[in-house]
Design a protein around this motif. Structure first.
Motif, PDB file in Angstrom:
ATOM      1  N   MET A 238      25.816  41.972  48.381  1.00 57.82           N
ATOM      2  CA  MET A 238      27.118  41.727  47.946  1.00 57.82           C
ATOM      3  C   MET A 238      28.193  42.395  49.087  1.00 57.82           C
ATOM      4  SD  MET A 238      29.335  43.446  44.777  1.00 57.82           S
ATOM      5  CE  MET A 238      29.559  44.981  45.720  1.00 57.82           C
ATOM      6  N   THR A 239      28.758  41.105  49.682  1.00 54.86           N
ATOM      7  CA  THR A 239      29.738  41.367  50.742  1.00 54.86           C
ATOM      8  C   THR A 239      31.290  41.425  50.189  1.00 54.86           C
ATOM      9  OG1 THR A 239      27.992  40.395  52.057  1.00 54.86           O
ATOM     10  CG2 THR A 239      30.720  40.927  53.152  1.00 54.86           C
ATOM     11  N   VAL A 240      32.231  42.315  50.490  1.00 59.28           N
ATOM     12  CA  VAL A 240      33.492  42.307  50.043  1.00 59.28           C
ATOM     13  C   VAL A 240      34.443  42.218  51.184  1.00 59.28           C
ATOM     14  CG1 VAL A 240      32.900  43.530  47.990  1.00 59.28           C
ATOM     15  CG2 VAL A 240      33.232  44.774  50.172  1.00 59.28           C
ATOM     16  N   PHE A 241      35.633  41.452  51.068  1.00 59.97           N
ATOM     17  CA  PHE A 241      36.466  41.385  52.109  1.00 59.97           C
ATOM     18  C   PHE A 241      37.938  41.453  51.685  1.00 59.97           C
ATOM     19  CE2 PHE A 241      33.193  38.055  52.428  1.00 59.97           C
ATOM     20  CZ  PHE A 241      32.659  38.113  53.780  1.00 59.97           C
TER      21      PHE A 241
ATOM     22  N   GLY B  60      23.416  29.057  50.851  1.00 58.06           N
ATOM     23  CA  GLY B  60      23.134  30.613  50.544  1.00 58.06           C
ATOM     24  C   GLY B  60      23.804  31.547  49.936  1.00 58.06           C
ATOM     25  N   VAL B  61      25.238  31.044  49.858  1.00 59.45           N
ATOM     26  CA  VAL B  61      26.320  31.589  48.766  1.00 59.45           C
ATOM     27  C   VAL B  61      25.928  31.321  47.422  1.00 59.45           C
ATOM     28  CG1 VAL B  61      28.627  32.054  48.333  1.00 59.45           C
ATOM     29  CG2 VAL B  61      27.852  32.085  50.807  1.00 59.45           C
ATOM     30  N   THR B  62      25.493  32.122  46.606  1.00 58.06           N
ATOM     31  CA  THR B  62      25.124  31.608  45.207  1.00 58.06           C
ATOM     32  C   THR B  62      26.365  32.383  44.335  1.00 58.06           C
ATOM     33  OG1 THR B  62      24.141  33.891  44.811  1.00 58.06           O
ATOM     34  CG2 THR B  62      22.993  32.058  45.320  1.00 58.06           C
ATOM     35  N   LEU B  63      27.392  33.447  44.706  1.00 54.13           N
ATOM     36  CA  LEU B  63      28.427  33.959  43.937  1.00 54.13           C
ATOM     37  C   LEU B  63      29.589  33.998  45.009  1.00 54.13           C
ATOM     38  CD1 LEU B  63      26.690  36.829  41.846  1.00 54.13           C
ATOM     39  CD2 LEU B  63      26.879  34.284  41.201  1.00 54.13           C
ATOM     40  N   CYS B  64      30.493  33.638  44.691  1.00 50.24           N
ATOM     41  CA  CYS B  64      31.845  33.797  45.383  1.00 50.24           C
ATOM     42  C   CYS B  64      33.286  33.920  44.554  1.00 50.24           C
ATOM     43  CB  CYS B  64      31.869  32.723  46.167  1.00 50.24           C
ATOM     44  SG  CYS B  64      33.504  32.849  47.394  1.00 50.24           S
TER      45      CYS B  64
ATOM     46  N   TYR C 201      34.813  38.456  47.379  1.00 58.17           N
ATOM     47  CA  TYR C 201      33.376  38.877  46.962  1.00 58.17           C
ATOM     48  C   TYR C 201      32.492  37.577  47.289  1.00 58.17           C
ATOM     49  CZ  TYR C 201      35.069  43.132  44.849  1.00 58.17           C
ATOM     50  OH  TYR C 201      35.696  44.323  44.255  1.00 58.17           O
ATOM     51  N   CYS C 202      31.535  37.709  47.810  1.00 54.82           N
ATOM     52  CA  CYS C 202      30.273  36.766  47.654  1.00 54.82           C
ATOM     53  C   CYS C 202      28.921  37.399  47.587  1.00 54.82           C
ATOM     54  CB  CYS C 202      30.339  36.022  48.941  1.00 54.82           C
ATOM     55  SG  CYS C 202      29.724  36.739  50.448  1.00 54.82           S
ATOM     56  N   MET C 203      27.987  36.712  47.069  1.00 54.49           N
ATOM     57  CA  MET C 203      26.730  37.371  47.216  1.00 54.49           C
ATOM     58  C   MET C 203      25.784  36.384  47.831  1.00 54.49           C
ATOM     59  SD  MET C 203      25.106  39.918  45.422  1.00 54.49           S
ATOM     60  CE  MET C 203      26.180  40.305  43.951  1.00 54.49           C
ATOM     61  N   VAL C 204      24.663  36.948  48.569  1.00 57.82           N
ATOM     62  CA  VAL C 204      23.542  36.191  49.109  1.00 57.82           C
ATOM     63  C   VAL C 204      22.331  36.788  48.747  1.00 57.82           C
ATOM     64  CG1 VAL C 204      22.559  35.295  51.358  1.00 57.82           C
ATOM     65  CG2 VAL C 204      24.941  35.208  51.123  1.00 57.82           C
TER      66      VAL C 204
ATOM     67  N   GLU D 140      32.668  44.521  54.157  1.00 57.35           N
ATOM     68  CA  GLU D 140      31.436  45.671  53.865  1.00 57.35           C
ATOM     69  C   GLU D 140      30.341  44.782  53.321  1.00 57.35           C
ATOM     70  OE1 GLU D 140      31.850  49.820  53.112  1.00 57.35           O
ATOM     71  OE2 GLU D 140      34.031  49.403  52.871  1.00 57.35           O
ATOM     72  N   VAL D 141      29.271  45.251  53.786  1.00 58.71           N
ATOM     73  CA  VAL D 141      27.935  44.412  53.033  1.00 58.71           C
ATOM     74  C   VAL D 141      27.391  45.571  52.162  1.00 58.71           C
ATOM     75  CG1 VAL D 141      25.609  43.491  53.404  1.00 58.71           C
ATOM     76  CG2 VAL D 141      27.664  42.994  55.035  1.00 58.71           C
ATOM     77  N   LEU D 142      27.003  45.564  51.040  1.00 59.84           N
ATOM     78  CA  LEU D 142      26.404  46.394  50.249  1.00 59.84           C
ATOM     79  C   LEU D 142      25.089  45.735  49.639  1.00 59.84           C
ATOM     80  CD1 LEU D 142      29.832  46.715  49.966  1.00 59.84           C
ATOM     81  CD2 LEU D 142      29.209  48.292  47.803  1.00 59.84           C
TER      82      LEU D 142
END
Length: 310
Positions: free
Chosen positions: A206-209, A228-232, A246-249, A276-278
């Motif tokens: 999960m990446t947050v901007f 590759g981005v499944t959630l945004c 937010y996005c999810m890969v 940040e990448v979590l």
């Protein structure tokens, strides 16, 4: 399914039962479009490491919690609460705070740019997607059927007949309602709901901007179309948490996931934004959302429960 696989009805049912027993799928059911009914909220907590398993168990015990993960960050426990309305979700959030004696960050969704975990299992980072449009909500008269669909289809030769009996509806009404939901986009899809960890996609980032408010929608729409981005989605900021995009890969390996993520960030023009990448570390609970459970008929067919996986 049998027609697509050149398999018999019995073979398909037996295979689905086996996959369900193994935990490879969570159900044969539907995936809702965003905001077609009920309410949901992403929540996060900073939990002392020596209390993490205890607190995670308390969180997972809440019926409305459908995802509960440890992530690599000082804010280390992330979960999603669902319910029939915002008041129910807030009551559950407050109950978790009272029980754990820890504050919960409330990260409410403001806009969904992409929500779809139906990615290609063979080439998950190769396809481009268009931004998703808003879909019609589930009307109150149809909510009992929606509650049954969330639990999963009965694995029987005539799976919709038990639903019709439980609802007191003609079978054709059940079929027509499901077809209408699919046609209008209320249901994104109806079929096997695969558990991505069991399918080998164990690297979940999960990446947050922190995006400027006047640019976040344009950036989010651009990010949502990247392979590759499944959630945004856009979410509210919270005290001590300045991120709003937010996005999810998902990937099979950490390096593969990071490479796809960095490509998506660069292509969308987000590399200069604070972010940040979590990565997820442990999965404490995963099941489908329960937006309509309060409307379930009292004579609902019994469905195998979703697994709680550590």
């Amino acid at each position: 399914m049998g027609q697509a696989l050149s398999a018999t009805e019995t073979e398909v049912i037996d295979a689905c039962r086996g996959l369900l027993a193994q935990g490879a799928i969570s159900r044969v059911g539907g995936v809702w479009a965003p905001r077609v009914g009920g309410a949901a909220q992403l929540c996060a907590m900073q939990v002392p490491p020596d209390r993490l398993e205890q607190v995670a168990a308390m969180v997972s015990a809440q019926p409305g919690v459908n995802h509960n993960y440890e992530r690599e960050h000082t804010i280390n426990l992330w979960f999603v609460l669902t319910g029939c309305d915002a008041a129910q979700v807030e009551a559950a959030t407050s109950a978790i705070e009272a029980q754990t004696q820890l504050p919960v960050l409330r990260l409410r969704m403001q806009r969904a740019y992409r929500i779809d975990l139906g990615f290609d299992l063979h080439q998950p980072h190769s396809n481009h997607h268009a931004p998703q449009q808003a879909a019609p909500s589930v009307i109150s008269a149809d909510m009992p059927l929606a509650a049954l669909l969330e639990s999963g289809l009965p694995l029987t030769p005539e799976p919709f007949s038990p639903w019709a009996a439980a609802l007191g509806w003609p079978l054709q009404r059940v079929l027509d309602t499901l077809e209408r939901w699919l046609a209008q986009g209320t249901l994104r899809r109806l079929g096997l709901v695969v558990r991505h960890h069991e399918a080998g996609f164990t690297a979940n980032a999960m990446t947050v901007f922190n995006a400027p408010d006047d640019a976040v929608d344009a950036l989010g729409e651009r990010l949502a179309t990247q392979p590759g981005v499944t959630l945004c989605y856009r979410r509210t900021r919270a005290p001590g948490w300045p991120y709003n995009l937010y996005c999810m890969v998902h990937g099979r390996h950490r390096a593969e996931t990071l490479a796809a993520l960095q490509t998506a960030i660069s292509a969308a023009g987000l590399a200069r934004l604070p972010h940040e990448v979590l990565f997820s570390q442990r999965r404490f609970k995963q099941q489908g959302g329960r937006y309509f459970a309060a409307h379930a008929p009292s004579s609902s067919p019994v469905i195998a429960p979703a697994l709680h996986v550590g």
